[in-house]
Design a protein around this motif. Structure first.
Motif, PDB file in Angstrom:
ATOM      1  N   LEU A 158      19.819  44.205  12.878  1.00 30.88           N
ATOM      2  CA  LEU A 158      18.460  44.635  13.239  1.00 30.88           C
ATOM      3  C   LEU A 158      18.393  45.145  14.681  1.00 30.88           C
ATOM      4  O   LEU A 158      17.433  45.794  15.072  1.00 30.88           O
ATOM      5  CB  LEU A 158      17.465  43.479  13.060  1.00 30.88           C
ATOM      6  CG  LEU A 158      17.340  42.957  11.623  1.00 30.88           C
ATOM      7  CD1 LEU A 158      16.466  41.719  11.586  1.00 30.88           C
ATOM      8  CD2 LEU A 158      16.742  44.035  10.719  1.00 30.88           C
ATOM      9  N   TYR A 205      11.522  39.363  11.810  1.00 24.74           N
ATOM     10  CA  TYR A 205      11.516  40.820  11.950  1.00 24.74           C
ATOM     11  C   TYR A 205      10.963  41.460  10.681  1.00 24.74           C
ATOM     12  O   TYR A 205      10.100  42.334  10.717  1.00 24.74           O
ATOM     13  CB  TYR A 205      12.943  41.308  12.220  1.00 24.74           C
ATOM     14  CG  TYR A 205      13.027  42.788  12.532  1.00 24.74           C
ATOM     15  CD1 TYR A 205      13.030  43.228  13.846  1.00 24.74           C
ATOM     16  CD2 TYR A 205      13.091  43.736  11.506  1.00 24.74           C
ATOM     17  CE1 TYR A 205      13.111  44.584  14.148  1.00 24.74           C
ATOM     18  CE2 TYR A 205      13.166  45.093  11.791  1.00 24.74           C
ATOM     19  CZ  TYR A 205      13.184  45.509  13.108  1.00 24.74           C
ATOM     20  OH  TYR A 205      13.260  46.850  13.395  1.00 24.74           O
ATOM     21  N   ARG A 206      11.449  40.983   9.536  1.00 27.20           N
ATOM     22  CA  ARG A 206      11.008  41.559   8.263  1.00 27.20           C
ATOM     23  C   ARG A 206       9.525  41.314   7.996  1.00 27.20           C
ATOM     24  O   ARG A 206       8.822  42.155   7.455  1.00 27.20           O
ATOM     25  CB  ARG A 206      11.838  40.984   7.112  1.00 27.20           C
ATOM     26  CG  ARG A 206      13.275  41.458   7.106  1.00 27.20           C
ATOM     27  CD  ARG A 206      13.360  42.904   6.632  1.00 27.20           C
ATOM     28  NE  ARG A 206      14.716  43.397   6.589  1.00 27.20           N
ATOM     29  CZ  ARG A 206      15.138  44.521   7.178  1.00 27.20           C
ATOM     30  NH1 ARG A 206      14.298  45.278   7.847  1.00 27.20           N
ATOM     31  NH2 ARG A 206      16.381  44.898   7.075  1.00 27.20           N
ATOM     32  N   GLU A 210       7.426  48.713  16.423  1.00 25.07           N
ATOM     33  CA  GLU A 210       8.801  48.269  16.709  1.00 25.07           C
ATOM     34  C   GLU A 210       8.859  47.225  17.833  1.00 25.07           C
ATOM     35  O   GLU A 210       9.561  46.221  17.729  1.00 25.07           O
ATOM     36  CB  GLU A 210       9.663  49.495  17.044  1.00 25.07           C
ATOM     37  CG  GLU A 210      11.144  49.203  17.251  1.00 25.07           C
ATOM     38  CD  GLU A 210      11.849  48.609  16.033  1.00 25.07           C
ATOM     39  OE1 GLU A 210      11.427  48.874  14.891  1.00 25.07           O
ATOM     40  OE2 GLU A 210      12.818  47.847  16.240  1.00 25.07           O
ATOM     41  N   GLU A 215       7.523  43.593  10.084  1.00 25.29           N
ATOM     42  CA  GLU A 215       7.607  44.916   9.469  1.00 25.29           C
ATOM     43  C   GLU A 215       6.619  45.009   8.301  1.00 25.29           C
ATOM     44  O   GLU A 215       5.857  45.977   8.191  1.00 25.29           O
ATOM     45  CB  GLU A 215       9.039  45.095   8.969  1.00 25.29           C
ATOM     46  CG  GLU A 215       9.436  46.460   8.526  1.00 25.29           C
ATOM     47  CD  GLU A 215      10.939  46.455   8.198  1.00 25.29           C
ATOM     48  OE1 GLU A 215      11.638  47.316   8.734  1.00 25.29           O
ATOM     49  OE2 GLU A 215      11.390  45.572   7.431  1.00 25.29           O
ATOM     50  N   LYS A 218       7.956  43.957  16.489  1.00 26.27           N
ATOM     51  CA  LYS A 218       8.982  43.444  15.559  1.00 26.27           C
ATOM     52  C   LYS A 218      10.110  42.802  16.359  1.00 26.27           C
ATOM     53  O   LYS A 218      10.656  41.773  15.992  1.00 26.27           O
ATOM     54  CB  LYS A 218       9.542  44.596  14.703  1.00 26.27           C
ATOM     55  CG  LYS A 218       8.580  45.076  13.636  1.00 26.27           C
ATOM     56  CD  LYS A 218       9.283  46.010  12.662  1.00 26.27           C
ATOM     57  CE  LYS A 218       8.956  47.439  12.965  1.00 26.27           C
ATOM     58  NZ  LYS A 218       9.606  48.433  12.108  1.00 26.27           N
ATOM     59  N   ARG A 219      10.431  43.433  17.473  1.00 21.79           N
ATOM     60  CA  ARG A 219      11.492  42.883  18.330  1.00 21.79           C
ATOM     61  C   ARG A 219      11.066  41.560  18.960  1.00 21.79           C
ATOM     62  O   ARG A 219      11.850  40.622  19.060  1.00 21.79           O
ATOM     63  CB  ARG A 219      11.826  43.861  19.457  1.00 21.79           C
ATOM     64  CG  ARG A 219      12.681  44.958  18.963  1.00 21.79           C
ATOM     65  CD  ARG A 219      12.807  46.080  19.969  1.00 21.79           C
ATOM     66  NE  ARG A 219      13.700  47.056  19.406  1.00 21.79           N
ATOM     67  CZ  ARG A 219      15.019  47.016  19.534  1.00 21.79           C
ATOM     68  NH1 ARG A 219      15.600  46.092  20.269  1.00 21.79           N
ATOM     69  NH2 ARG A 219      15.771  47.899  18.951  1.00 21.79           N
TER      70      ARG A 219
END
Ligand code: FE2
Ligand code: FE2
Length: 418
Positions: free
Chosen positions: A198, A38-39, A48, A42, A51-52
């Motif tokens: 998160l 996720y990071r 988003e 990002e 990222k998910r």
């Protein structure tokens, strides 16, 4: 059926815990990879939604490893990384809900050099696959016992040494950015459980969705060993039939189905040599076997909505006279749901083919069930209810087991075409 039955967060935590049980030597590996993915996404400026995808890709990247028997060592997973990612993708394609992660997991071990050769333009699955690949590698380089921040330079050096053979410039640039953010490394080394933070929108799952998700989990257990294939589906079908005949509510029947799907989930932890052993288990082997019921309880007890399910699933080897395992609860604590689950488990085992014997015929099954009830081990009431509807319940068990098998075959074909 209940609309807000459980939460995404609880299911994700349960899934990560299950993966930890299967590979005990890589504690929190999946939490860490998921968090880093996720990071990284990002840091790479991804929206988003992507990222998910990275988060879930990281969480599930090793799922194909559970098809191997016994505890899966990290070394084994690494050695067979490609096979693990391909098997993982096959499993994930079985369910519309998990299908979006299949291609990511499939690419999660592919070196950059091969990706470059195979794809003209990289799309989300390849880009996110690279993220998972890098996050996985970084996690394996980190040592929980050392100070987090003092490891960053070493990890950075290792990743750059591996370099562009494995990782493309985009993901490497994202990684370099992350290296400068202390909190990320403190989180991942000291507080891997933070990955749950998160999930900002804690979406709920309906009972119906939870049934489908747990059906997916049950297939992983069932297909681990070809000899017990479809056992969970058979137990779920039998338990629901008995629950309906006992006038349990529609919601309770749904929960019964989940308990049936999950009752043997922790068999993933047990070597096939023990699961499929034709003869009697030695004391040593039986002690290992007993762990599965205990860990079902550990795994399920804290999931919201699973208050009854966790008991029904975990108590399936308990006996009314207190001589079962692992808790030795007495009959006062064995509710109707638990009694049904125990009978459904025994009935399914007897009516299934096993490597060392064919399925038993009706007379023999009835004889064994009545014998156990007569000895005060299992509920006579539930046994008689089953016998009264024997043919209908057995047909339902058989049909659901076959349907489960067909679904699995289809997903394998779909995976082959992909
Ligand atoms: Fe069991
Ligand atoms: Fe079972």
């Amino acid at each position: 059926m209940i609309q807000q039955f459980t939460t995404k967060r609880d299911i994700i935590r349960g899934f990560a815990n299950a993966m930890n049980l299967i590979s005990p030597e890589v504690q929190n590996h999946h939490e860490k990879v998921s968090y880093l993915c996720y990071r990284l996404a990002e840091a790479m400026g991804m929206p988003e939604a992507q990222k998910r995808l990275a988060f879930f890709g990281g969480l599930m990247h090793d799922i194909g490893g559970v098809l191997k028997e016994g505890n899966v060592s990290l070394l084994e997973l690494e050695r067979n990384a490609r096979g693990v990612s391909v098997n993982g993708a096959k499993l994930l394609r079985m369910l519309p809900l998990t299908d979006p992660f299949a291609s990511i997991v499939q690419e999660s071990q592919t070196p950059w050099e091969r990706l470059k050769r195979t794809f003209k333009t990289l799309h989300a699955p390849q880009r996110i696959g690279q993220i998972v690949h890098l996050a996985d590698t970084v996690t394996l380089l980190l040592n929980d016992k050392e100070s987090a921040l003092n490891q960053v330079d070493h990890v950075k050096e290792c990743i750059h040494n591996i370099g562009e053979r494995e990782f493309g410039p985009e993901v490497l640039a994202g990684f370099d950015k992350l290296c400068g953010i202390e909190a990320v490394w403190l989180d991942v080394v000291y507080r891997p459980e933070i990955f749950l933070d998160l999930i900002t929108i804690d979406q709920s799952f309906s009972l119906d969705e939870t049934v489908r998700l747990t059906e997916f989990m049950s297939k992983i257990v069932d297909f681990r060993s070809p000899f017990t294939a479809m056992h969970s589906a058979g137990v779920a079908a039998t338990a629901v039939a008995l629950a309906e005949l006992s006038n349990m509510s529609e919601d309770e029947c749904g929960m019964m189905r989940i308990a049936g799907y999950l009752h043997d989930i922790v068999k993933l932890k047990i070597p096939n040599a023990i699961l499929d052993k034709p003869g009697k288990l030695t004391d040593h082997e039986f002690n290992i076997m007993k762990e599965h019921a205990y860990y079902s309880w550990i795994l399920l007890k804290d999931i919201r909505g699973f208050e009854m399910i966790s008991k029904w699933a975990a108590l399936h080897h308990e006996k009314l006279n207190g001589k079962g395992y692992p808790f030795h609860v007495m009959k006062e604590e064995l509710t109707l749901g638990s009694r049904i689950m125990t009978v459904a488990d025994i009935f399914s085992a007897l009516t299934e083919d096993r490597p060392y014997r064919r399925s038993m015929d009706k007379e023999k099954v009835i004889g064994i069930l009545r014998g156990d009830a007569g000895s005060g081990l299992i509920s006579g009431g539930v046994v008689e209810l089953l016998i009264d509807h024997y043919d209908a319940i057995n047909a339902r068990r058989d049909a659901e087991s076959r349907a489960a098998s067909k679904k699995y075959q289809q997903s394998l074909e779909k995976a082959r075409e992909a």
